[in-house]
Design an enzyme around this catalytic site. Structure first.
Site, mmCIF file in Angstrom:
data_model
loop_
_atom_site.group_PDB
_atom_site.id
_atom_site.type_symbol
_atom_site.label_atom_id
_atom_site.label_comp_id
_atom_site.label_asym_id
_atom_site.label_seq_id
_atom_site.Cartn_x
_atom_site.Cartn_y
_atom_site.Cartn_z
ATOM 1 N N LYS C 78 0.847 -1.197 0.000
ATOM 2 C CA LYS C 78 0.000 0.000 0.000
ATOM 3 C C LYS C 78 0.888 1.254 0.000
ATOM 4 O O LYS C 78 1.903 1.298 0.709
ATOM 5 C CB LYS C 78 -0.912 -0.012 1.235
ATOM 6 C CG LYS C 78 -2.012 1.057 1.230
ATOM 7 C CD LYS C 78 -2.941 0.901 2.447
ATOM 8 C CE LYS C 78 -4.066 1.926 2.448
ATOM 9 N NZ LYS C 78 -4.965 1.786 3.632
ATOM 10 N N SER C 153 -9.926 1.823 2.539
ATOM 11 C CA SER C 153 -9.025 2.599 1.721
ATOM 12 C C SER C 153 -7.963 1.785 0.999
ATOM 13 O O SER C 153 -7.350 2.269 0.048
ATOM 14 C CB SER C 153 -8.318 3.642 2.597
ATOM 15 O OG SER C 153 -7.463 2.993 3.521
ATOM 16 N N SER C 177 -10.238 -0.525 6.731
ATOM 17 C CA SER C 177 -9.618 -0.318 5.427
ATOM 18 C C SER C 177 -8.914 -1.526 4.837
ATOM 19 O O SER C 177 -8.480 -1.492 3.693
ATOM 20 C CB SER C 177 -8.617 0.839 5.489
ATOM 21 O OG SER C 177 -9.299 2.073 5.431
#
Lengths: 481, 125, 476
Positions: C78, C153, C177
């Site tokens: 990420k 997210s 997330s």
């Protein structure tokens, strides 16, 4: 104690509270492993954490905690569970744009500091926080408002500080100076900080407000960053008078931060306190609470050195006379142990303290042995050395570490015996019969004046080897005979 | 809302259903001026349109949070760390991070090994 | 979906010298090249570095050294995890192009385990969002249906694993997330106990809630990745001083005799889609069939979770994101004074959702509101923890839906609060600091994956993964 001499107009009083920031004597910064050192190349001592790089996290310096608790205990504080908080504000010297400090739960609370004059000043709190970076304003003569741009060096960002906040217990600039001097000596004695005001490792902010006696205290102003005892005293006195002038003229004092300009001898507005001063404190989620155990506190207490107040008490007890000033100086110069041991060895306390105050304000004084100082004072007491000779001998003792008797002998300070002194004094009297008559019959004032005259002649004749005290006593004895 | 005594029973009685039907933004007590003030604190330069959009949105979120605001939790301790740790620290041993050049090279503006910024008006608080 | 070998089988083959790491990485880079134009899972694909790293792994194997438990396994990282010298943007214009001078602890641990990073994945800007639509670089699309969001997210990481771009990915989970995008993309995603994985090098959103966790195609791979990244880190003061989690060895022990509770408040609430509720009940029955004892439990305080979360997370974010001021790194928009430079830089650099949360958090912390908002929300955390503790006296793990619905269409949730409601089931674990995992369990009538969430008490990952593995086994 008696009311402090404030130097203010009749009927006015001032009250002072002090906030002292001092850098802790650690090897590394508060939350990262960067060196805590002064004078390096700009930004040499930086890392992701103290630059506030995204993703970086703080890890507390164990030594900084230890030193902070030590200063707390030295100031008789309660050392308690504490929590770090973030103080949020935008300023380019602040790499994370918040300062990690302590807010509602500081490490140390509710202490006091006893000053040599006998005043006890309350310590509200002594908390741990990180320092900011350093801004240099370029162009415009370095003044912030005329600068073309500014440069930021984060070497100092994250350096550990304790902020020691006093109660508003001081009523004169002299008391404020005394407080700072005493605090400084405690910081040095405990090894918590090198406490150099000029280098900024100890910085003082003073909160000052005034009132007409019998009325409530007025709005206070804070004077920032006072970097010497002299500035502290002058700034406080100036600020108090400024506030009195305003009030006398029917104006009001605005709550603001002011700075002291040493050159002009005035304080000036730095920043008006605003409603916008909203720091949005909240507990720092990247750090966990500090919870010292009772055992931790016992360990800190056990490691504390004897503090200046106790040292003064011990020396004053031994000296036995009203010698507060000289005792305080002895402790300040770290010569109280020497003095105490010399007195214990039988030396006259007054002469010992006189030497410490006037003749040992030199490099290497701490190396003088108590036995040598005692021997020197005893030679002096026995009249084997004059005050001048004793001073010269002591300087030699400091420089060489040799025995004072040997030094005196080498210098030819063979004592002028009592007989030799009397012969010499008689000779001087005989040579000045007119002055002698005036001395013998005159009042105290005349006697005082003529003592100087005769002593000058005696010293001249003895080439400085006569003991002034003994000679004076002899003169007076002969006059009243 | 709790019936005042703050007991567990009162709290339970006061609880509303989870995820109650949501019918879009409503105006709450938050004013446009307050939103503008908060933007200044946060150093965001919101346009008039953004202020118009944000004010009801923030008001709606705060209105949703009103249930929490209204709880009487005087006797409940706060949880700032979900996993309770204490006295976490490191030894006082220096180490050179060696990142100075990499950071200064990427700085928006640097001069003489320092971060350069436009004139700073006003002193630090 | 392209068929993907598990990380376990890949690592075993590479360690045994049966397969080269280069061939593994090349295959995955190929898949990325084919389809990431459409999905936009990645902000950056580090193909050259990945191949060079794969060659190093192969050289180690050839020299008789073991590259580690993830030897040659491609992993997607990420883009809010710091990677030394490799841009780390948080999908924000304010950090566009910033190259951290250091690696996050998890990135170092991945490397030490032989995993090969293939790139940085898209996210909602600074991890603020539930759809990956709030990325400054454009949204990521759901591999199951490109008109749908992948969740957020960590939508880029979830999509990358679901699309076969990498068998493993790292995400971060502040309010769901990892778990919600795992559910939307039909894969496994876990949020560990707060403090089980070091946050050092994770660009902070809400420090007291953020945790890094694994994405994988199956439970065993997720367990393996979590084992590699967990364990004490002296660089994170909130890191739990314990050795890495041990999960794989107990994974197949089954659920016989375990007590599984379903959280009433999270199952029957309005807003939970009937398909999702029925899949959750089916999961419960499946576990019962596998020998678990099932009961319904109440965790009453969870109904305050969403409100508390949307006070705490923005408050911490408003402080964490203050440092993006144009002085030291990232974007600067020039101005005549530093104050104006702050305003212009931040206004130009942050997207609307980030601005909204900074505003909300600044307000919640500002003078006069702290006690009513942040202070009270922290007390609600205490209530939630107490209620969970009571539930865990009766149950070993708790079950709920992961998300109220299946993946929604891009643009469907324009209103911020409607978007926030997506997190109702996942937020309680973040507030309590407890671990939780989302396991795919069938699909809704729309054919899109449904995830079931298994929650456990702090450091209860081993039991949680056991139950997850059992549920996964019952899926077929």
């Amino acid at each position: 104690m008696s009311a402090a001499a404030t130097g203010l107009p009749e009927g006015w009083g001032m009250v002072i509270g002090l906030e002292v920031h001092c850098e802790l004597a650690t090897e590394t910064k508060l939350f990262c492993c960067c060196p805590n050192s002064f004078g390096d190349q700009p930004n040499a001592n930086t890392c992701p954490t103290c630059l506030g790089l995204p993703g970086s996290l703080p890890v507390l310096n164990e030594r900084a905690v230890e030193l902070a608790m030590r200063v707390g205990r030295a100031l008789a504080c309660d050392v308690r569970r504490s929590v770090f908080a973030r103080k949020n504000y935008f300023y380019p010297d602040q790499p994370k744009v918040y300062q990690v400090s302590q807010y509602d739960l500081p490490t140390n609370e509710h202490g006091h500091l006893d000053l040599p004059s006998g005043l006890r000043v309350g310590i509200t709190r002594a908390h741990i926080e990180e320092d900011t970076g350093k801004l240099t304003h370029v162009g415009g003569g370095g003044r912030i408002h005329d600068a073309s741009h500014s440069l930021v060096d984060y070497n100092r960002a994250g350096v550990p500080l304790v902020e020691i906040v006093s109660e508003a217990d001081m009523r004169s600039s002299d008391q404020a100076r005394e407080y700072v001097a005493e605090l400084r000596s405690i910081l040095l004695a405990t090894g918590v900080s090198d406490a150099k005001m000029e280098e900024g490792s100890m910085r003082v902010d003073a909160n000052v407000s005034v009132h007409r006696e019998g009325e409530p205290w007025g709005t206070r102003c804070e004077i920032k960053n006072l970097n010497s005892l002299r500035s502290l005293g002058r700034a406080i006195d100036h600020e108090a008078l400024r506030q009195i002038d305003l009030l006398d003229a029917g104006d009001t004092v605005r709550q603001e931060t002011r700075h002291w300009d040493e050159a002009s001898g005035r304080t000036g507005t730095l920043r008006v306190k605003e409603d916008a001063d909203d720091y949005r404190y909240f507990p720092e989620p990247d750090l966990v609470p500090l919870e010292p155990s009772a055992e931790d506190i016992r360990r800190i207490d056990a490691a504390l050195p004897v503090l200046p107040a106790a040292r003064r008490a011990a020396l004053a007890g031994a000296a036995g006379a009203p010698t507060i000033g000289a005792v305080a100086i002895a402790v300040e110069r770290d010569l109280d142990t020497l003095a105490l041991e010399a007195i214990t060895a039988g030396a006259d306390p007054a002469r010992v303290l006189t030497h410490v105050e006037h003749n040992l304000a030199v490099e290497g004084a701490q190396r003088v042995s108590a036995a040598h100082l005692a021997a020197l004072v005893q030679m002096e007491t026995r009249g084997e050395l004059t005050a001048t000779q004793a001073k010269a001998t002591l300087a030699e003792v400091v420089a060489t570490g040799d025995d004072p008797a040997a030094i005196a002998k080498a210098k030819g300070y063979e004592a002028m015996g009592a007989d030799a002194l009397e012969t010499l004094v008689d000779g001087v009297i005989a040579a000045h019969p007119g002055e002698w008559e005036q001395f013998r019959t005159g009042d105290d004032k005349a006697k005082g004046k003529l003592t100087g005259f005769f002593m000058g002649k005696v010293m001249q004749a003895s080439k400085g080897q006569a003991d002034g005290k003994a000679a004076t006593a002899l003169l007076r004895a002969k006059a009243s005979a | 809302m709790p019936a005042g005594d703050g007991s567990e029973a009162a709290l339970l009685a006061a609880r509303r259903p989870l995820a109650r039907p949501y019918d879009g933004p409503r105006m709450a007590s938050l004013s446009r001026d307050e939103v503008a003030h908060v933007a200044r604190l946060a150093r965001l330069q919101l346009s008039e349109e953004q202020l118009d959009t944000f004010t009801p949105q923030l008001a709606a979120i705060l209105e949703h949070a009103a249930d929490v605001e209204a709880l009487d939790l005087a006797d409940v301790p706060a949880t700032s760390h979900p996993y309770p740790l204490k006295n976490v620290w490191r030894p006082d041993v220096p180490r050179d991070a060696g990142i100075r050049e990499a950071v200064l090279d990427q700085a928006p503006d640097a001069e003489a090994g320092m971060f350069r910024v436009p004139p700073v008006l006003g002193e630090a608080p | 979906m392209s068929p993907v070998d598990t990380a376990r089988s890949t690592a075993a083959a590479v360690r045994a010298g049966e397969r080269s790491a280069r061939s593994v990485v090349e295959a995955h880079l190929g898949a990325i090249g084919e389809r990431d134009g459409e999905l936009h899972a990645f902000n950056l694909v580090t193909a050259d570095a990945a191949l060079a790293h794969a060659d190093e792994i192969d050289a180690q194997v050839a020299a008789g050294h073991d590259p580690g438990p993830l030897a040659g396994v491609p992993i997607a990282v990420k883009d809010n995890l710091c990677t030394a010298g490799v841009p780390t943007t948080c999908s924000s214009k304010i950090l566009d192009g910033w190259r951290p001078p250091y690696d996050a602890t998890v990135v170092q641990r991945l490397r030490a385990a032989g995993a090969v990073s293939v790139g940085k994945t898209n996210l909602d800007e600074f991890a603020m969002g539930s759809s990956t639509e709030n990325s400054a670089f454009g949204p990521t699309r759901n591999p199951h249906d490109t008109s749908r969001v992948p969740g957020g997210s960590s939508g880029g990481s979830a999509a990358a694993v679901a699309a076969g771009f990498a068998p493993l990915a790292l995400g971060s989970d502040t309010g769901g997330s990892i778990r919600q995008p795992a559910a939307f993309c039909g894969i496994v995603g876990a949020k560990p106990t707060y403090g089980a994985v070091s946050r050092y090098g994770l660009v902070a959103f809400a420090s007291s809630l953020d945790q890094i966790g694994p994405f994988a195609t199956d439970v065993a791979d997720a367990a393996l990745l979590l084992e590699v990244i967990s364990g004490h880190d002296p660089l994170d003061s909130t890191s739990i001083p314990k050795p890495p989690l041990s999960l794989s060895s107990t994974l197949q022990q089954g659920v016989e005799g375990l007590r599984v509770g379903v959280v009433k408040e999270l199952l029957d609430a309005e807003g939970i889609h009937p398909d999702v509720a029925s899949r959750t009940r089916a999961a419960l029955e499946a576990l019962e069939g596998a020998g678990a004892k099932i009961e319904e439990v109440s965790v009453p305080a969870v109904i305050y979770g969403l409100s508390a979360y949307y006070l705490i997370a923005p408050a911490e974010a408003s402080s964490n994101l203050a440092r993006y001021d144009g002085v030291r790194y990232g974007l600067r928009v020039d101005a005549p004074t530093t104050g104006e430079m702050y305003d212009r830089t931040r206004t130009a650099g942050f997207g609307a959702e980030v601005e909204r949360r900074i505003m909300l958090g600044t307000y919640a912390l500002s003078a006069g509101y702290y006690d009513a908002y942040y202070g009270k929300a922290q007390k609600v955390r205490t209530l939630i923890i107490r209620d969970f503790e009571a539930a865990y006296e009766r149950c070993d793990v708790l079950l709920s839906p992961t998300a109220p619905t299946t993946a929604f269409e891009l643009g469907a949730k324009a209103d911020p609060l409607a978007m926030y409601l997506n997190d109702v089931c996942t937020i309680p674990s973040n507030l309590a600091g407890h671990p939780a995992i989302s396991v795919p369990f069938g699909s809704g009538d729309d054919g899109l994956p449904v995830g079931v969430q298994i929650m456990a008490p702090a450091m209860g990952e081993a039991t949680m993964f056991r139950v997850a593995a059992a549920l996964e086994g019952a899926r077929a």
